[in-house]
Design a protein around this motif. Structure first.
Motif, mmCIF file in Angstrom:
data_model
loop_
_atom_site.group_PDB
_atom_site.id
_atom_site.type_symbol
_atom_site.label_atom_id
_atom_site.label_comp_id
_atom_site.label_asym_id
_atom_site.label_seq_id
_atom_site.Cartn_x
_atom_site.Cartn_y
_atom_site.Cartn_z
ATOM 1 N N GLU A 38 3.648 10.919 -10.428
ATOM 2 C CA GLU A 38 4.935 11.164 -11.075
ATOM 3 C C GLU A 38 5.746 9.880 -11.061
ATOM 4 O O GLU A 38 5.666 9.095 -10.114
ATOM 5 N N ALA A 39 6.562 9.673 -12.072
ATOM 6 C CA ALA A 39 7.415 8.487 -12.118
ATOM 7 C C ALA A 39 8.287 8.388 -10.872
ATOM 8 O O ALA A 39 8.496 7.295 -10.336
ATOM 9 N N ALA A 40 8.765 9.518 -10.378
ATOM 10 C CA ALA A 40 9.632 9.520 -9.198
ATOM 11 C C ALA A 40 8.913 9.008 -7.947
ATOM 12 O O ALA A 40 9.564 8.556 -7.012
ATOM 13 N N ASP A 41 7.571 9.048 -7.942
ATOM 14 C CA ASP A 41 6.814 8.530 -6.802
ATOM 15 C C ASP A 41 7.095 7.055 -6.564
ATOM 16 O O ASP A 41 6.929 6.566 -5.440
ATOM 17 N N ASN A 46 11.158 5.067 -1.649
ATOM 18 C CA ASN A 46 9.853 5.675 -1.345
ATOM 19 C C ASN A 46 8.721 5.173 -2.216
ATOM 20 O O ASN A 46 7.654 5.779 -2.252
ATOM 21 N N GLY A 47 8.945 4.080 -2.906
ATOM 22 C CA GLY A 47 7.908 3.512 -3.745
ATOM 23 C C GLY A 47 8.469 2.430 -4.646
ATOM 24 O O GLY A 47 9.679 2.190 -4.678
ATOM 25 N N GLY A 60 -0.514 -7.938 -15.411
ATOM 26 C CA GLY A 60 -1.010 -7.073 -14.349
ATOM 27 C C GLY A 60 0.083 -6.184 -13.803
ATOM 28 O O GLY A 60 1.272 -6.392 -14.090
ATOM 29 N N CYS A 61 -0.346 -5.203 -13.028
ATOM 30 C CA CYS A 61 0.622 -4.271 -12.465
ATOM 31 C C CYS A 61 0.050 -3.593 -11.224
ATOM 32 O O CYS A 61 -1.146 -3.694 -10.936
ATOM 33 N N GLY A 62 0.903 -2.894 -10.551
ATOM 34 C CA GLY A 62 0.509 -2.070 -9.421
ATOM 35 C C GLY A 62 1.750 -1.497 -8.778
ATOM 36 O O GLY A 62 2.863 -1.991 -8.971
ATOM 37 N N GLY A 63 1.543 -0.439 -8.027
ATOM 38 C CA GLY A 63 2.671 0.181 -7.367
ATOM 39 C C GLY A 63 2.273 0.779 -6.041
ATOM 40 O O GLY A 63 1.096 0.808 -5.671
ATOM 41 N N TRP A 64 3.281 1.233 -5.328
ATOM 42 C CA TRP A 64 3.032 1.956 -4.089
ATOM 43 C C TRP A 64 3.952 3.169 -4.066
ATOM 44 O O TRP A 64 5.011 3.175 -4.677
ATOM 45 N N ARG A 65 3.463 4.199 -3.370
ATOM 46 C CA ARG A 65 4.263 5.398 -3.157
ATOM 47 C C ARG A 65 4.056 5.850 -1.717
ATOM 48 O O ARG A 65 3.051 5.519 -1.089
ATOM 49 N N SER A 66 5.031 6.581 -1.219
ATOM 50 C CA SER A 66 4.962 7.041 0.169
ATOM 51 C C SER A 66 3.787 7.968 0.375
ATOM 52 O O SER A 66 3.472 8.803 -0.473
ATOM 53 N N HIS A 67 3.170 7.795 1.518
ATOM 54 C CA HIS A 67 2.092 8.685 1.968
ATOM 55 C C HIS A 67 2.358 8.920 3.456
ATOM 56 O O HIS A 67 1.696 8.354 4.320
ATOM 57 N N GLY A 68 3.393 9.687 3.722
ATOM 58 C CA GLY A 68 3.848 9.864 5.100
ATOM 59 C C GLY A 68 4.951 8.866 5.414
ATOM 60 O O GLY A 68 5.348 8.060 4.574
ATOM 61 N N ALA A 72 2.119 3.441 2.926
ATOM 62 C CA ALA A 72 2.261 3.293 1.484
ATOM 63 C C ALA A 72 0.880 3.474 0.862
ATOM 64 O O ALA A 72 -0.110 2.967 1.387
ATOM 65 N N GLU A 73 0.826 4.201 -0.249
ATOM 66 C CA GLU A 73 -0.426 4.351 -0.985
ATOM 67 C C GLU A 73 -0.363 3.478 -2.229
ATOM 68 O O GLU A 73 0.564 3.592 -3.038
#
Length: 150
Positions: A38-41, A46-47, A60-68, A72-73
C-alpha cells in the motif's frame, strides 16, 4: 546521481514500480510480485520510497516499510536496464538503510527470488545473510530471504 524521497503514488514512482513488476513478470510469470503493498506503507516515519536520478532521468528506486518495531522490510528495489552495473542499486540500498536507521530501525529484511542472480549477488556483497523465509512468498521454493543488521 542524486537520490530523493518521493511519494509512492507520484508518477515517477509508479513508472519505476511498473517497470520493476514487468521485469519480475518476465522472470517469474504472472504480475511479477503479488505481495500486498500500500502507498501508506512508505509514509514516514514507518517507511520511505526513494528514487535515484542521473540528471533528470530516473534510473532506480526502492523503499522500506515497517516490519515490527525495529525492522525495515526492503521493497520494490529496481534499476533500469541501461543503468545496471553502474552502482545505482548500491547507492539506493545505502540510502534506504540510512533512512531506516534514522527512523529507529536496526535491521533490514527482504525477499528475492532465485531468478534474480544480480540481486542475490548485491545483497551478499553488502553483508546480507540468508534467513528463514517469511511473508507472502514464504512457502515458495524459489523464494530467498535475507537480513542485515544496521
Amino acid at each position: 546521481m542524486r537520490i530523493e524521497r518521493v511519494g509512492f503514488t507520484e508518477p515517477v514512482a509508479r513508472q519505476l514500480v511498473a517497470q520493476a513488476l514487468a521485469d519480475l513478470g518476465a522472470r517469474y510469470g504472472g504480475e511479477g510480485d503479488e505481495t500486498p503493498v500500500e502507498a501508506a506503507d512508505f509514509e514516514p516515519p514507518n517507511g520511505a520510497f526513494l528514487v535515484a536520478y542521473r540528471g533528470e532521468k530516473p534510473v532506480g528506486c526502492g523503499g522500506w516499510r515497517s516490519h515490527g518495531d525495529d525492522t525495515a522490510e526492503l521493497k520494490r528495489m529496481y534499476t533500469v536496464p541501461a543503468a545496471r552495473g553502474t552502482g545505482v542499486a548500491t547507492a539506493v540500498l545505502a540510502a534506504i538503510e540510512a533512512d531506516a536507521r534514522r527512523a529507529g530501525r536496526t535491521r533490514v529484511i527482504l525477499e528475492t527470488g532465485g531468478k534474480q542472480p544480480e540481486a542475490i549477488a548485491l545483497y551478499g556483497k553488502l553483508g546480507y545473510r540468508r534467513i528463514p523465509n517469511y511473508g507472502y512468498y514464504a512457502d515458495e521454493p524459489d523464494c530467498l530471504s535475507f537480513a542485515r543488521d544496521l
